[in-house]
Motif scaffolding. Structure first.
Motif, PDB file in Angstrom:
ATOM      1  N   ILE A  75       9.729  -0.161   6.182  1.00  0.00           N
ATOM      2  CA  ILE A  75       8.946  -0.927   4.946  1.00  0.00           C
ATOM      3  C   ILE A  75       8.209   0.512   4.374  1.00  0.00           C
ATOM      4  O   ILE A  75       7.260   0.886   4.791  1.00  0.00           O
ATOM      5  N   LEU A  76       8.865   0.698   3.047  1.00  0.00           N
ATOM      6  CA  LEU A  76       8.364   2.122   2.571  1.00  0.00           C
ATOM      7  C   LEU A  76       6.762   2.223   2.245  1.00  0.00           C
ATOM      8  O   LEU A  76       6.201   3.135   2.359  1.00  0.00           O
ATOM      9  N   GLN A  77       6.388   0.798   1.866  1.00  0.00           N
ATOM     10  CA  GLN A  77       4.891   1.127   1.420  1.00  0.00           C
ATOM     11  C   GLN A  77       4.009   1.391   2.765  1.00  0.00           C
ATOM     12  O   GLN A  77       3.053   2.098   2.537  1.00  0.00           O
ATOM     13  N   VAL A  78       4.668   0.975   3.751  1.00  0.00           N
ATOM     14  CA  VAL A  78       3.977   1.358   5.257  1.00  0.00           C
ATOM     15  C   VAL A  78       3.964   2.730   5.283  1.00  0.00           C
ATOM     16  O   VAL A  78       3.006   3.456   5.812  1.00  0.00           O
ATOM     17  N   GLU A  79       5.181   3.437   5.062  1.00  0.00           N
ATOM     18  CA  GLU A  79       5.271   4.773   5.372  1.00  0.00           C
ATOM     19  C   GLU A  79       4.508   5.343   4.367  1.00  0.00           C
ATOM     20  O   GLU A  79       3.901   6.482   4.810  1.00  0.00           O
ATOM     21  N   TYR A  80       4.162   4.992   3.209  1.00  0.00           N
ATOM     22  CA  TYR A  80       3.085   5.619   2.323  1.00  0.00           C
ATOM     23  C   TYR A  80       1.769   5.585   2.809  1.00  0.00           C
ATOM     24  O   TYR A  80       1.082   6.636   2.524  1.00  0.00           O
ATOM     25  N   GLY A  81       1.285   4.533   3.505  1.00  0.00           N
ATOM     26  CA  GLY A  81       0.061   4.369   3.988  1.00  0.00           C
ATOM     27  C   GLY A  81      -0.116   5.469   4.985  1.00  0.00           C
ATOM     28  O   GLY A  81      -1.133   5.965   5.199  1.00  0.00           O
ATOM     29  N   ILE A  82       0.796   5.592   5.723  1.00  0.00           N
ATOM     30  CA  ILE A  82       0.848   6.532   6.856  1.00  0.00           C
ATOM     31  C   ILE A  82       0.722   7.980   6.259  1.00  0.00           C
ATOM     32  O   ILE A  82      -0.259   8.910   6.866  1.00  0.00           O
ATOM     33  N   GLY A 188       1.938  -9.153  -2.873  1.00  0.00           N
ATOM     34  CA  GLY A 188       1.101  -8.811  -3.980  1.00  0.00           C
ATOM     35  C   GLY A 188      -0.085  -7.886  -3.387  1.00  0.00           C
ATOM     36  O   GLY A 188      -0.896  -7.532  -4.364  1.00  0.00           O
ATOM     37  N   SER A 189       0.037  -7.630  -2.035  1.00  0.00           N
ATOM     38  CA  SER A 189      -0.744  -6.526  -1.448  1.00  0.00           C
ATOM     39  C   SER A 189      -0.225  -5.384  -1.086  1.00  0.00           C
ATOM     40  O   SER A 189       1.174  -5.007  -1.320  1.00  0.00           O
ATOM     41  N   ARG A 190      -0.843  -4.373  -0.675  1.00  0.00           N
ATOM     42  CA  ARG A 190      -0.526  -2.983  -0.019  1.00  0.00           C
ATOM     43  C   ARG A 190      -0.890  -2.675   1.390  1.00  0.00           C
ATOM     44  O   ARG A 190      -2.090  -3.005   1.449  1.00  0.00           O
ATOM     45  N   PRO A 191      -0.377  -2.006   2.052  1.00  0.00           N
ATOM     46  CA  PRO A 191      -1.065  -1.528   3.322  1.00  0.00           C
ATOM     47  C   PRO A 191      -2.243  -0.380   2.951  1.00  0.00           C
ATOM     48  O   PRO A 191      -2.255   0.136   1.919  1.00  0.00           O
ATOM     49  N   LEU A 192      -3.058  -0.548   3.741  1.00  0.00           N
ATOM     50  CA  LEU A 192      -4.326   0.220   3.662  1.00  0.00           C
ATOM     51  C   LEU A 192      -3.797   1.798   4.172  1.00  0.00           C
ATOM     52  O   LEU A 192      -3.243   2.117   5.007  1.00  0.00           O
ATOM     53  N   GLY A 193      -4.017   2.728   3.304  1.00  0.00           N
ATOM     54  CA  GLY A 193      -3.742   4.343   3.594  1.00  0.00           C
ATOM     55  C   GLY A 193      -4.855   4.876   4.416  1.00  0.00           C
ATOM     56  O   GLY A 193      -5.267   5.825   4.228  1.00  0.00           O
ATOM     57  N   VAL A 194      -5.047   4.069   5.686  1.00  0.00           N
ATOM     58  CA  VAL A 194      -6.122   4.730   6.689  1.00  0.00           C
ATOM     59  C   VAL A 194      -5.562   4.716   8.031  1.00  0.00           C
ATOM     60  O   VAL A 194      -4.753   3.724   8.294  1.00  0.00           O
ATOM     61  N   SER A 195      -5.881   5.590   8.684  1.00  0.00           N
ATOM     62  CA  SER A 195      -5.646   5.355  10.392  1.00  0.00           C
ATOM     63  C   SER A 195      -6.817   5.074  10.921  1.00  0.00           C
ATOM     64  O   SER A 195      -8.053   6.051  10.699  1.00  0.00           O
ATOM     65  N   ALA A 196      -7.143   3.979  11.873  1.00  0.00           N
ATOM     66  CA  ALA A 196      -8.491   3.723  12.401  1.00  0.00           C
ATOM     67  C   ALA A 196      -8.365   4.049  13.756  1.00  0.00           C
ATOM     68  O   ALA A 196      -7.474   3.507  14.256  1.00  0.00           O
ATOM     69  N   THR A 197      -9.443   4.409  14.111  1.00  0.00           N
ATOM     70  CA  THR A 197      -9.900   4.856  15.613  1.00  0.00           C
ATOM     71  C   THR A 197     -11.122   4.103  16.040  1.00  0.00           C
ATOM     72  O   THR A 197     -12.104   4.119  15.290  1.00  0.00           O
ATOM     73  N   ILE A 198     -10.985   3.144  17.053  1.00  0.00           N
ATOM     74  CA  ILE A 198     -12.228   2.267  17.437  1.00  0.00           C
ATOM     75  C   ILE A 198     -12.589   2.815  18.611  1.00  0.00           C
ATOM     76  O   ILE A 198     -11.973   3.077  19.538  1.00  0.00           O
TER      77      ILE A 198
END
Length: 330
Positions: A75-82, A188-198
């Motif tokens: 899913i290229l949109q996910v790759e762009y977010g990464i 209609g949405s896009r993945p978030l362009g962040v990496s989250a550390t909890i």
């Protein structure tokens, strides 16, 4: 005269009036030619358009919808977010513990400050307090990080209202991963362009570290890194952790993998090690680092201590202040 049903090249039927003066066999031959050619006219028109054929095979055809998987299984949109998260400031996180004390997590956030402005808080848009015992550290697009933190904060509040207790660190990490994953399959949405550390600590339990990428993949780590210096930071964190891992039974790699700890050095040494990793990863002389220390106090509650905008010359003083036992920061 008579009526003639004619099928056009667009696969539509039209009715035409045939005068009496046209011979009947001419009408029959014309109808046969139309019926034979009409079903194949669309395929001939498609093959005669080279631009359309190239567009179908191109990668751009899979860029338009988040719910469409490309011909190579991505899913290229996910790759762009990464990719967006990999261009953010470097973050290094390390968990350390000994058999005689509870665990502790130290993480550092780096950013190259232009103009030497030390008054700017580096972690203003990167470290978010989502619950009393947990923080969310994001790298990548700052706006997406604030949205993810607010969504997680509301989910934690709803969990408290429904169950009458605070969510565990693992449950909070699953909330973050669920939010990230839902945006990868919502039209209609896009993945978030962040990496989250909890990072956090459950009451009367050890600290834990989880990390989630833009696609919603969630993992628990002993150490992790993100941002533009991710590869270099992971290598240095692995070396730093192995320096304090000694197996009394086996001195090989298997003993290290089993997590047999010998007596660990002071907290100051580990704080300095994590901070130095960020200084080296940013490769900037003007780099400033925010250093955070997460552990549990004597009452079993999570305790957060931090030093902001620390330069390489101020690191000695900062690690001394962080190693002192202070009251939790609310």
């Amino acid at each position: 005269g008579g009526l003639l049903l004619e099928m056009t090249s667009e696969s539509y039927l039209t009715i035409k009036w045939i005068p009496r003066r046209i011979p009947l066999f001419v009408v029959a031959i014309s109808a046969f030619v139309i019926l034979v050619e009409a079903p194949h006219s669309h395929s001939r028109r498609s093959s005669s358009s080279p631009a359309r054929g190239r567009h179908r095979g191109s990668v751009q055809a899979y860029d338009r919808s988040i719910s469409t998987i490309s011909d190579i299984g991505q899913i290229l949109q996910v790759e762009y977010g990464i990719e967006s998260s990999d261009k953010g400031g470097s973050i290094a996180c390390l968990k350390f513990s000994s058999s005689m004390s509870s665990s502790c997590v130290c993480f550092a956030i780096g950013n190259s400050m232009k103009g030497g402005d030390k008054l700017t808080s580096l972690s203003l848009d990167k470290v978010h307090r989502v619950d009393d015992h947990c923080v969310l550290v994001t790298t990548g697009l700052a706006g997406d990080g604030r949205f993810l933190a607010q969504t997680t904060r509301l989910a934690c509040q709803h969990h408290r209202l429904r169950n009458g207790e605070a969510p565990s660190i693992r449950e909070i990490a699953q909330m973050v991963a669920q939010t990230q994953h839902e945006l990868t399959r919502t039209s209609g949405s896009r993945p978030l362009g962040v990496s989250a550390t909890i990072v956090g600590a459950d009451p009367f339990k050890n600290t834990r570290i989880f990390q989630c990428d833009a696609g919603g993949i969630l993992d628990e780590f002993e150490f992790c890194a993100s941002g533009r210096g991710k590869k270099r930071s992971l290598l240095e964190l692995s070396k730093l952790r192995k320096q304090f891992l000694v197996s009394p039974r086996r001195q090989d790699d298997a003993g290290v993998a089993n997590g047999d700890f010998d007596e660990l050095p002071s907290i100051e040494a580990l704080i300095e090690g994590v901070a130095r990793i960020i200084f080296d990863a940013e490769c900037e002389s003007a780099c400033l680092v925010d250093i955070w220390l997460v552990n549990t106090d004597s009452s079993g509650k999570a305790q957060f201590r931090f030093a902001k905008a620390v330069s390489s010359t101020d690191l000695k003083m900062a690690k001394r202040q962080l190693s002192r036992k202070t009251q939790p920061i609310h």
